[in-house]
Design a protein around this motif. Structure first.
Motif, PDB file in Angstrom:
ATOM      1  N   TYR A 130       6.338  -0.167  -5.520  1.00  0.00           N
ATOM      2  CA  TYR A 130       5.117  -0.053  -6.424  1.00  0.00           C
ATOM      3  C   TYR A 130       3.770   0.013  -5.956  1.00  0.00           C
ATOM      4  CZ  TYR A 130       8.761  -0.513 -10.338  1.00  0.00           C
ATOM      5  OH  TYR A 130       9.679  -0.325 -10.927  1.00  0.00           O
ATOM      6  N   ASP A 131       3.836  -0.481  -4.745  1.00  0.00           N
ATOM      7  CA  ASP A 131       2.367  -0.290  -4.033  1.00  0.00           C
ATOM      8  C   ASP A 131       2.107   1.446  -4.061  1.00  0.00           C
ATOM      9  OD1 ASP A 131       4.342   0.387  -2.351  1.00  0.00           O
ATOM     10  OD2 ASP A 131       3.325  -0.221  -0.742  1.00  0.00           O
ATOM     11  N   LEU A 132       2.980   2.165  -3.847  1.00  0.00           N
ATOM     12  CA  LEU A 132       2.674   3.785  -3.903  1.00  0.00           C
ATOM     13  C   LEU A 132       2.510   4.011  -5.165  1.00  0.00           C
ATOM     14  CD1 LEU A 132       4.835   4.822  -0.866  1.00  0.00           C
ATOM     15  CD2 LEU A 132       2.694   4.100  -0.855  1.00  0.00           C
ATOM     16  N   VAL A 133       3.057   3.625  -6.152  1.00  0.00           N
ATOM     17  CA  VAL A 133       3.148   3.946  -7.549  1.00  0.00           C
ATOM     18  C   VAL A 133       1.597   3.769  -7.968  1.00  0.00           C
ATOM     19  CG1 VAL A 133       3.509   3.443 -10.116  1.00  0.00           C
ATOM     20  CG2 VAL A 133       5.446   3.761  -8.339  1.00  0.00           C
ATOM     21  N   VAL A 134       0.972   2.587  -7.744  1.00  0.00           N
ATOM     22  CA  VAL A 134      -0.252   2.217  -8.089  1.00  0.00           C
ATOM     23  C   VAL A 134      -1.210   2.848  -7.225  1.00  0.00           C
ATOM     24  CG1 VAL A 134      -2.144   0.362  -8.365  1.00  0.00           C
ATOM     25  CG2 VAL A 134       0.458  -0.177  -8.930  1.00  0.00           C
ATOM     26  N   ALA A 135      -0.901   3.228  -5.909  1.00  0.00           N
ATOM     27  CA  ALA A 135      -1.892   4.070  -5.224  1.00  0.00           C
ATOM     28  C   ALA A 135      -2.039   5.447  -5.845  1.00  0.00           C
ATOM     29  CB  ALA A 135      -1.190   4.031  -3.913  1.00  0.00           C
ATOM     30  N   GLY A 136      -0.823   6.090  -6.349  1.00  0.00           N
ATOM     31  CA  GLY A 136      -0.902   7.259  -7.049  1.00  0.00           C
ATOM     32  C   GLY A 136      -1.722   7.159  -7.988  1.00  0.00           C
TER      33      GLY A 136
END
Lengths: 295, 252
Positions: B215-221
């Motif tokens: 989810y860190d990458l989801v929010v980063a996106g």
């Protein structure tokens, strides 16, 4: 021919524009609205004619028909013996406001109708008319940075630049403040005297008409008919406190025909000019002294 | 201490980020990654060289879909706006197509173009085309009749009329329209990439979740999408400020 002669002899030799039984009806069948009815008028070359009438009476429609933007439903407009069928750069209409192109500079606006000229001719023409309407120093300014009066001068310059025979002005100073309006009248008159164009000028301002025109055409309320044509025989520059000026102006307010010298007991109520009730400086009813004069 | 005015929004954002981080630290259940995790996610993406690749892929699709919509929609809209009969014929149709979400076209896009760039581009095109068409139509209809009459009065030919009156008169409204539709394009590309391709920022988000609940990458996106959307909007705005383009706002 001197101006005075032109004024006295409007149907004289140099006839420019002729309206014959001109009629205009908006809409069709049951919903039709007659706007102009049987308008007959002769304007001679170089004449300055003002058209006055109650607001909404069809002054602008008349001007648009004369300029070829609207087809008349009856009668004809003839210019130099040629029937008008559409707009033409020989006859330019100047609008009340927002007539200049906001995406062009002063120079670009004046040069708008000059694309057929060579670059050098165009440059000279633009320079001439920038000077004529006193916009020197504003050549590269956009209209949004000009005052209302300057925009109207720009519109007049753009119109004059294409060398038209006739200028139609549709309440060109109507949206300006009082002082600017007075100045603009002076400017327009000066330009008219130097450039010698036929001018048809629509206004609801009686003073404006009496100060500028050779003749004033008075329209009735809708459907507009010509109610009267007054010749303003005061030489320029006109002294707006001279007895003759005041008399002519009062003739408008109280509906006396100075030509025939008759005291009209008043046209039918439908035909009364609106300033008798509306924009008269006497707030509707003439003061007592005048009422006595009328009676 | 007084901050210069343009730093105040930045300060506010920093405060929000701090608040976010504090809240996450006090309540460490897996609801949302904190800003530090997201930032390290972005660094991760950068290090693997994925981020720029995906951004370029997304921008590529947006450019195509948006340009095609503008190239077809603007001239068509101008024509329909000018000729009243055209408008009468097409207006109801346009009003029916316009509210259909571009996402509703996804099955048809895949049916027609298969899975790949063309399907995504088609979806962006559909999302942008109808608003663009409508804006161009309205722009023509809203040209003050005075400009049209003045143009006719000076005896312009039809082609001169188009280039010297019609085009400059509609430009300000078209620029606004372009800005709005570019925003739409950027919204649609993310959705399109979630389904029909395997690159781009939309794909990044779906992939990060599917591949391991990152989810860190989801929010980063999401953050990257927001920032790029902002930059696109700023670019379009700067176009509106070109002097001979932006006459309308100062004139009214």
């Amino acid at each position: 021919m001197s101006l005075a002669e032109v004024a006295k002899n409007p149907a004289g030799t140099g006839q420019k524009l002729k309206l014959q039984h001109l009629g205009m009806v908006y809409g069709q069948d049951a919903e039709s609205v007659p706007v102009l009815e049987d308008i007959n008028l002769d304007v001679s070359d170089g004449e300055f004619v003002c058209i006055v009438g109650p607001s909404g009476c069809g002054k602008s429609t008349l001007l648009n028909v004369m300029a070829g933007f609207l087809p008349a439903t009856a009668g004809t407009v003839t210019i130099d013996g040629e029937v008008v069928t559409g707009p033409d750069p020989r006859r330019i209409l100047v609008f009340q406001e927002r007539g200049v192109f906001p995406w062009l500079t002063v120079e670009g606006n004046i040069g708008f109708g000059l694309s057929k000229l060579t670059r050098e001719e165009r440059r000279q023409r633009i320079a001439h008319y920038v000077q004529a309407v006193r916009l020197q120093g504003f050549e590269h300014v956009y209209p949004s940075d000009l005052s209302g009066g300057m925009k109207q001068r720009l519109q007049v310059a753009r119109a004059l630049a294409v060398n038209p025979d006739i200028l139609y002005l549709d309440e060109p100073f109507g949206a300006l403040d009082f002082v600017t309006r007075v100045i603009m009248r002076g400017e327009l008159h000066r330009i008219w005297q130097t450039e010698r164009r036929t001018i048809l000028f629509v206004t609801h301002d009686i003073d404006e008409a009496v100060q500028l025109a050779d003749r004033v055409v008075v329209l009735s309320s809708r459907p507009a008919r010509i109610q009267d044509i007054l010749t303003i025989d005061i030489p320029h520059p006109r002294n707006i406190s001279s007895p003759r000026y005041l008399q002519l102006r009062d003739d408008f307010f109280f509906w006396r025909n100075p030509v025939a010298g008759r005291d009209s007991s008043g046209p039918s109520s439908q035909q009364q000019p609106c300033w008798r009730y509306g924009i008269s400086p006497f707030s509707g009813r003439p003061p007592r002294s005048f009422r006595r004069r009328l009676a | 201490m007084k901050l210069p005015a343009r730093f105040r929004p930045v300060l506010f954002i920093v405060l929000l980020l701090v608040g976010w981080q504090v809240a996450i630290d006090r309540h460490p259940a897996q609801i949302l990654p904190g800003p530090i995790a997201v930032a390290s996610g972005i660094v991760d993406l950068l290090r693997h060289g994925i981020l720029f690749k995906y951004i370029v892929a997304s921008l590529f699709r947006v450019t195509w879909g948006f340009s095609l919509a503008a190239l077809l929609g603007i001239p068509l809209g101008l024509m329909l706006g000018w000729f009243q009969r055209g408008e009468m014929a097409f207006y109801p149709l346009i009003q029916i197509f316009r509210p259909i979400s571009p996402l509703a076209w996804i099955p048809i896009a895949i049916l027609w173009f298969g899975v790949g760039d063309s399907a995504a581009i088609f979806l962006i095109f559909v999302g942008c085309f109808f608003p663009m068409l409508l804006i161009a139509m309205t722009a023509v209809r809203n040209i003050p009749s005075i400009y049209i009459n003045a143009g006719r009065n000076f005896g312009l030919s039809s082609s001169e009329f188009v280039t010297r009156v019609l085009y400059p008169a509609v430009i300000p409204q078209l620029l606004v329209g372009l800005r709005i539709t570019l925003g739409i394009a950027w919204l649609v590309v993310v959705a399109a990439e979630m389904i029909s391709v395997n690159s781009g920022l939309g794909f990044l988000i779906v992939d990060a979740r599917n591949a391991g609940n990152r989810y860190d990458l989801v929010v980063a996106g999401m953050v990257i999408i927001g920032i790029i959307g902002l930059l696109l909007d700023l670019a379009m705005r700067s176009l509106e400020n070109v002097k001979s383009f932006h006459w309308s706002s100062s004139e009214e």
